[in-house]
Design a protein around this motif. Sequence first.
Motif: not given
Length: 226
Positions: A63, A68-69, A72, A75-76, A139, A143
């Motif tokens: 994950i 993937f980071a 992410y 998406i952010i 990430i 968040i």
Amino acid sequence: MLKNQNSISTRYAWMSGLIFVLLLLAIKANSALLLKLDTGIIGIVQDSLPEFETTLMTLVSKIAEPSFAIVYAVIIAAILWFMRLRVDAIWTLATIGGGDVVAYIFKEIVQRARPRWNQIIPESGYSFPSGHTFGAVIIVFFILWFFVSQIRSTTIQKVSQIGLIIWVVLVMYSRIYLGAHYPSDVFGAFFLAVAWLAIARWLYKLLYNFVAKVVEPRSEGRHSQH
């Protein structure tokens, strides 16, 4: 939104940068003390490898893949752009992209080989700093700054913060557990990420008005306070 959030304090930024540099120099000097500490911690972490824990750590590591980071972060950034926080969206992409370049440069400078024993998931490339840890820290801060800080309930905020901290710890632990990194690799990545985020926040403040005039021309005049 980001302009209203507390940044990383100068003291913590300098401290993180200093610790990272000290680790880098110790690794380049082939410090026997650091290697002893690294191998000792690896021995403790890998003392037993039950099937369930191995599966869990493998999942955590997957994950937290550096690729993937980037997803992410995109998406952010898309969410922020949709919320008309276009400077924040651009900063998010620039921070993750620039950070990956910085981490890659240090990998090439140090050129540390990965641990050679009990590597559950074969890894290629250099070991210092850990890309998984670096990306996870970046990430998590995104968040925290963009979403958790907007939660009105103090209790939910605290629970969210604790959960995100646990996630970073799990990522760091998984990389050692799986034999992909030395402990100094993951700690070095953590401190590098904190220092890089502090630099990125400084650049955000410095360039905010300029970028805002380009991407939000109709909002000109409302970006001067940050």
